[in-house]
Structure formats: C-alpha cells, structure tokens
Design an enzyme around this catalytic site. Structure first.
Site, PDB file in Angstrom:
ATOM      1  N   SER A  85       0.848  -1.192   0.000  1.00 39.15           N
ATOM      2  CA  SER A  85       0.000   0.000   0.000  1.00 39.15           C
ATOM      3  C   SER A  85       0.882   1.240   0.000  1.00 39.15           C
ATOM      4  CB  SER A  85      -0.946  -0.037   1.198  1.00 39.15           C
ATOM      5  OG  SER A  85      -1.952   0.945   1.069  1.00 39.15           O
ATOM      6  N   ASN A  86       0.363   2.376   0.411  1.00 38.44           N
ATOM      7  CA  ASN A  86       1.157   3.612   0.449  1.00 38.44           C
ATOM      8  C   ASN A  86       0.685   4.486   1.612  1.00 38.44           C
ATOM      9  OD1 ASN A  86      -1.033   5.452  -0.548  1.00 38.44           O
ATOM     10  ND2 ASN A  86      -0.879   4.084  -2.317  1.00 38.44           N
ATOM     11  N   HIS A  87       1.301   5.669   1.748  1.00 37.34           N
ATOM     12  CA  HIS A  87       1.076   6.511   2.936  1.00 37.34           C
ATOM     13  C   HIS A  87      -0.171   7.392   2.872  1.00 37.34           C
ATOM     14  CE1 HIS A  87       4.709   5.458   4.964  1.00 37.34           C
ATOM     15  NE2 HIS A  87       5.476   5.822   3.946  1.00 37.34           N
TER      16      HIS A  87
END
Ligand code: CTP
Length: 243
Positions: free
Chosen positions: A26-28
């Site tokens: 995923s990402n931030h």
C-alpha cells in the site's frame, strides 16, 4: 452548469493490494485531501459519491461512500459510476502494481527459500535481470494495475469535468502537465513532496492547479480544508464556463 445539484465522483485514500491473508502492498495516503474535497462539494450542494480505499476518517455529512480495497475494485466502481456523473475528482493514491498471484493461505518462509545446505542448482531466478537469487532471497512478481483516471478520460463525454492530482518529488510541473494531457484531464492539482507541510498525512497542503486551457494558479501553504475550498472554487468556475 451549476455545482449545486451536480453529480460528482471523488476517489480518495490508498489502495491495498493483497499478497496473502496477512500481507499487502500500500502507500502513505490518509485520504484527508480527498475527504476534504468531498465535504466541500457536498456542503455546496453537490451530490457526492466518494469511492474510498481503507482510511481512518469519518464520512463527511451528506456524502455517499463506497468502500473498496484494491485498485481493481476501485476501477470497477468508478467505471460503472462515471457515465451517470457530471464530473470526478481523482484524489486516490492508486497502487501502480499489484501481486500477480494472491495466496489464499499465509505464505511460509520455508516454502519460498532454499536453505544453503539444500541448494541444488534449481534456486528461483530473478527473470527480469537474470540475476540468480541468493538462497535467502525471494521474488514477488507484480503486474500493472489499470489507470482509472485515464480510463475515465477515454470515456469522457462533452460536459463532464475530470480533475486529477499529481504528487511529485521532482520535475513537478512537467510531470503534472504530462499527466493532464495523457489522461485527458480538464484540471490537475499538483502537490510537491519537496514543499514542507505538503503531501501525505499532515493537515496542510500547498497546491498549484493547471487547466487544459493553459492556466496556472498557485495557492499558498494552507489547511487541506482551505485548499479543498480553492480547488472546488476552480471546479465551480469551470462548470459555469462550460455552459
Ligand atoms: N490514478 C488513477 N489510477 C491509477 C493511477 C493513478 O486514477 N492506476 C490517478 C490518481 O488518482 C491521480 C492521477 O491519476 O489523480 C495521477 O496519479 P499519480 O500516481 O501521480 O500518477 P501515475 O499516472 O500513477 O504516474 P507515476 O506514479 O509514474 O507518477
């Protein structure tokens, strides 16, 4: 056309790409910018559908929220909704790659690695570089996801307004303008990770908005709520101009 009563799609948050039942890529993204835009649009009388990746935020008042997990799920929802919409604001940080296979059971280390004492010459190989993997290393094969904004850009009919975001670390303006053109957007909102106070997680942002007719508008560092109001002002002006 007026913003009041218009039907608008907003995407927000990250996507989550499963590897197995316990692991993912995923990402931030926290979804704050997209949720602020959805809230602002709804407060001004638009009918907002928010397609959201997993985030820890409350649904803004008056907004219809559709929860999704992966880039594939988000693509399916958006492509189905888009023909009935007057516009869309694509804020989601969509994963560009997803695992080629999702394991239905937790992947165990022993199943993947070849301990040195058992090395038999049949160790897994990194096919992209033809570099042999060390016995303790593993490869995760990733395949590209579909570009949702670009697909909506292809499907776009006259009168529909499509707004994208670009989060960049370098060559900001050229990258943003490239995305505006490639994805057939009417407007792109650039934020740079080089700006202190802009980007993931925080409550502030500094945005620059480029339009397909060549305008560039810079806004100061401000709260994400204030940035959302500025972006919505510009969207509202474009709707009026399209009349
Ligand atoms: N976007 C999308 N679907 C994707 C990738 C991006 O809808 N699969 C949208 C984002 O929501 C954003 C815009 O496209 O509005 C630009 O996203 P960004 O991640 O900055 O660009 P990419 O096209 O993925 O390019 P790169 O990651 O190489 O910068």
């Amino acid at each position: 056309m007026k913003l009041t009563g218009s039907k608008l799609l907003v995407t927000a948050g990250p996507t989550v790409e499963r590897i197995d039942p316990v692991r993912f890529i995923s990402n931030h993204s926290t979804g704050k910018m997209g949720y602020a835009i959805a809230a602002e649009l709804a407060a001004r009388g638009a009918e907002v559908t928010l397609v959201s990746g997993p985030v820890a935020l409350e649904t803004p008042p008056g907004v219809r929220r559709v929860d999704v997990e992966s880039a594939g799920d988000m693509w399916r929802e958006c492509v189905a909704l888009w023909p009935g919409m007057d516009g869309a604001v694509m804020c989601a940080a969509v994963a560009d790659y997803t695992p080629a296979e999702v394991s239905p059971v937790k992947i165990k280390k022993e199943a993947l690695t070849h301990p040195p004492d058992k090395a038999d010459g049949n160790e897994p190989k990194d096919v992209s570089s033809h570099r042999e993997l060390k016995p303790s290393e593993i490869m995760l094969r990733l395949i590209p996801t579909k570009d949702i904004a670009a697909e909506l850009g292809r499907m776009k009919r006259p009168g529909q307004l499509l707004v994208g975001f670009a989060l960049e670390t370098d060559n900001e303006e050229a990258n943003a303008l490239g995305k505006l053109r490639r994805k057939n957007l009417d407007m792109i909102v650039l934020n740079s990770l080089r700006d202190a106070g802009a980007g993931f997680g925080g409550d502030t942002n500094r945005v620059t908005v480029f339009t397909s007719d060549g305008s560039k508008t810079c806004f100061p560092l401000e709260s994400k709520t204030a940035a959302a109001a500025h972006i919505v002002d510009m969207l509202s002006e474009s709707f009026k101009a399209a009349d």
